[in-house]
Design an enzyme around this catalytic site. Sequence first.
Site, PDB file in Angstrom:
ATOM      1  N   TYR A 136       0.787  -1.228   0.000  1.00  0.00           N
ATOM      2  CA  TYR A 136       0.000   0.000   0.000  1.00  0.00           C
ATOM      3  C   TYR A 136       0.823   1.284   0.000  1.00  0.00           C
ATOM      4  CZ  TYR A 136      -3.883  -3.142   0.557  1.00  0.00           C
ATOM      5  OH  TYR A 136      -4.796  -4.154   0.336  1.00  0.00           O
ATOM      6  N   PHE A 422     -11.145  -3.827  10.670  1.00  0.00           N
ATOM      7  CA  PHE A 422     -12.346  -3.757   9.833  1.00  0.00           C
ATOM      8  C   PHE A 422     -12.085  -4.380   8.483  1.00  0.00           C
ATOM      9  CE2 PHE A 422      -9.963   0.220   9.728  1.00  0.00           C
ATOM     10  CZ  PHE A 422      -9.758   0.409   8.371  1.00  0.00           C
TER      11      PHE A 422
END
Length: 422
Positions: A136, A422
């Site tokens: 990322y 999450f």
Amino acid sequence: MTLEVTDGVSGVPAGLSMRVLEPEGWDAFYDALERAFGGGAESAEEREVWRSVSNCDRFIGVYDGNDVVGTAGVFSFRLTVPGGESVRAGGVTMVSVQPTHRRRGVLRSMMRRQLDDIRAAGEPLAMLTASEPPIYGRFGYGNASDQLSATIDTGRVRLALPEGTDRVRLRIAEPVEVRGECERIYAARVPSRPGMLARQPGWEAVPILDPPSGREGASPLLCVTAELDGKLSGYARYSVKSRWDSAGPNGSVVLRDLEALDPVSGAALWDFLFGIDLTSTLVVRNRPSDDPLLHLVSDIRRCRVAIRDSCYIRLVDVGRALAARTYTAPVDVVLDVADSFCPWNEGRWRLSGDAKGAACEPSKEPADLALSVRELASVYLGGVPLTALAGAGRVRELRQGALAEASAAFRGLAEPWLPHGF
């Protein structure tokens, strides 16, 4: 909605299509996600909880014919930033590419679409937890908070309890029955620490999700609440893993989460966890890196503390994001920001602010510091010093004194922390 086939930079690779997820496609989407991560199927309970908190309009799939070969989604979050404000953030989640379609630009096309959509939604920040951190950074995400884990020898480590701890009353409760009260405690804690998420409706089910398949031999989830002066003041959710050896009981307490409104309630909860019968170890998997527990224990070495990366941040709108937080010390610097993946952020930005507020606007003045959006992401929540990144050659000081000024200003009063994934 199907995207037109374009090149691998601005759209999906040739021969594939990208579509917004339709509700009836959820199971196929989730099946592909589980397959990509190489694990067994989650329980029906887990799948239903994640379905219930997901807005399909913010989820996309990449398809090869009718086969799902790429998945990605966004949750609509509010994230606490230094100063206590709650800022809108897109929570990037469920990102996967099937092994048959790696290195073809599928991930890049999904990242492109997501950041464009997050920007269009008016969210100045994106955030994620990374299964593989190197992926990322090239999309502008920087590690902005850490988490502490510990395996504590409770037979040898003692707690130095603050005065007044004996005034706290503890009560065993069913996690489901006190969920609402615990959520109110959590909500009261959210503004106090950067990196915490204000839980939206439906998310109260996530912290007590407890499928038998995920217990690893431990008990069902348990809960203890703390009361001070007749009012609920904290809670801890945990499980107990029983074990016996030739010397007798040698079980473990596994902490899920703990929140308290005051020091004595927090200390009373830790004291309870340390003293559970037939156990000799307390396993802590996700706490702030500056948790007060570190200063309650008698022997930090026997706590076997470890720190690892946790939340990755991406500034989608540099100006709005930097203006949304406050700064510990006065700052007035011009930042020369590089951001090839989101070019609207590229260029010079003048940041001025203090503990009361801030402004950040495009500027034509000479730059004081040069860095990429990834470095800005890492320092955004106040947990990483700019000076450390400069020492690694990732930030360049163009005006003498600017680095020390900005580094002091960006640092927070509390270490940032993401309390759950999450």
